[in-house]
Design a protein around this motif. Structure first.
Motif, PDB file in Angstrom:
ATOM      1  N   THR A   9      -2.139   8.658   5.868  1.00  0.00           N
ATOM      2  CA  THR A   9      -3.505   9.190   6.028  1.00  0.00           C
ATOM      3  C   THR A   9      -4.277   8.348   7.040  1.00  0.00           C
ATOM      4  N   TYR A  10      -4.162   7.027   6.887  1.00  0.00           N
ATOM      5  CA  TYR A  10      -4.797   6.114   7.854  1.00  0.00           C
ATOM      6  C   TYR A  10      -4.304   6.406   9.273  1.00  0.00           C
ATOM      7  N   GLU A  22      -1.009   6.732   1.624  1.00  0.00           N
ATOM      8  CA  GLU A  22      -2.288   6.218   2.122  1.00  0.00           C
ATOM      9  C   GLU A  22      -2.155   5.725   3.551  1.00  0.00           C
ATOM     10  N   LEU A  23      -1.036   5.059   3.842  1.00  0.00           N
ATOM     11  CA  LEU A  23      -0.813   4.549   5.203  1.00  0.00           C
ATOM     12  C   LEU A  23      -0.701   5.712   6.195  1.00  0.00           C
ATOM     13  N   THR A  55       0.849  -1.188   0.000  1.00  0.00           N
ATOM     14  CA  THR A  55       0.000   0.000   0.000  1.00  0.00           C
ATOM     15  C   THR A  55       0.886   1.239   0.000  1.00  0.00           C
ATOM     16  N   SER A  71      -6.395  10.350  15.591  1.00  0.00           N
ATOM     17  CA  SER A  71      -7.280  11.433  16.026  1.00  0.00           C
ATOM     18  C   SER A  71      -8.303  10.907  17.036  1.00  0.00           C
ATOM     19  N   HIS A  89      -5.649   9.760  10.842  1.00  0.00           N
ATOM     20  CA  HIS A  89      -7.062   9.675  11.208  1.00  0.00           C
ATOM     21  C   HIS A  89      -7.263   8.740  12.395  1.00  0.00           C
ATOM     22  N   ALA A  90      -6.615   7.579  12.353  1.00  0.00           N
ATOM     23  CA  ALA A  90      -6.781   6.623  13.452  1.00  0.00           C
ATOM     24  C   ALA A  90      -6.357   7.278  14.768  1.00  0.00           C
ATOM     25  N   THR A 117      -2.936   1.089  15.863  1.00  0.00           N
ATOM     26  CA  THR A 117      -2.675   1.779  14.604  1.00  0.00           C
ATOM     27  C   THR A 117      -1.442   1.194  13.925  1.00  0.00           C
TER      28      THR A 117
END
Lengths: 191, 191
Positions: free
Chosen positions: A158-159, A155-156, A151, A165, A162-163, A183
């Motif tokens: 971004t994950y 993208e990782l 991946t 947060s 958000h996680a 995470t």
């Protein structure tokens, strides 16, 4: 010695500016976002109202500057944590932990201010910087085979952001540290 | 037959209300949040302005009702996905995927409206409902040993919802599906 004089003036201006930001932060955390006036800020900062208006036109401008300073301190801290970590294996975890603890400590006032300021350009810029910082650490460890390489590191990252947060909604530091582990588990090579 | 008459009136009122919400959503997505007036809404919904005011006092009230309807549709959809999933093993993944795709599709208009409405009580209530839905599915699978049992299912649900909110920042459906896999990986029993 005009140069020295200019430097003195510059230092003085910077100190007054810092005092204004500190006074505003203190008032906002006491009275809330909309209960703060320019007069109160001047009084708390120990300057005259006329002087205050030479620095900032209104409360919103001060809050914007205060928020910008917060964000820049946070980024400096995270960069410092990254640079101090002994090796690539612990670096990512150290930075993610620092970020999650920071998010948990931010509290609702900072979030209110951020929402009130409608995310100006400096917020977008800082977010991009933070995203890049994490993306690069992930890419480095993915190349070493420690993390999933199937991946895109962007993208990782971004994950991750958000996680983490979720930290603002968690009840304890222990819960925040568990969140970091969850995470990180998402980033590892799948079995 | 007064009962039948009342039912007809009730149905009519509901249809007008739905038409108002649909018209407002269409106008907002065309003109943005602040470019919509009560007159335009009445015209688009095919009713008079006086009639519109019998239903809602202002644009903000309509947006609130519209947002409430959106949220309730979303929850219904997720509950449906859960109930249709063939077994507990696929149920959680199906619901998380549906939620992530929904978040990705929501777009910036819905987010703007949500921010504008300052998260009323129905938003908090819906969020709690959603959190409970996911928490219960996680608890069920943790009890079966499929997911980590060392962390409170409520914390795991909080992690899930935040991690999946990254969907709104991802560029494709494939990326959203990868996000769901990362998020699920965080929930699995650690090696």
């Amino acid at each position: 010695m005009p140069k020295l004089w200019n430097e003195t003036i510059e230092t003085h201006r910077r100190e007054v500016r810092e005092a204004i930001l500190d006074a505003t932060a203190a008032l906002v955390s006491e009275h809330g976002l909309r209960g703060v006036t320019m007069s109160q800020i001047a009084e708390t900062a120990g300057i005259g109202r006329a002087t205050l208006y030479k620095y900032f036109p209104d409360v919103e401008a001060i809050l914007g500057a205060w928020h910008e300073r917060q964000i820049s301190h946070h980024l400096q801290h995270l960069t410092h944590v990254r640079d101090e970590a002994p090796d690539p294996g612990t670096r990512l975890e150290a930075v993610l932990t620092a970020y999650a603890l920071m998010t948990a400590a931010r509290g609702s006032h900072d979030a209110d201010i951020a929402a009130y300021l409608h995310h100006g350009p400096h917020v977008a810029h800082a977010h991009e910087h933070l995203h890049g910082l994490i993306r690069d650490m992930i890419a480095e460890r993915a190349a070493d085979g420690d993390l999933r390489a199937d991946t895109d590191p962007g993208e990782l990252a971004t994950y991750c952001l958000h996680a983490l947060s979720a930290a603002s909604a968690l009840p304890s530091e222990a819960a925040v540290r568990r969140l970091v582990q969850l995470t990180l588990a998402g980033l590892r090579n799948p079995r």
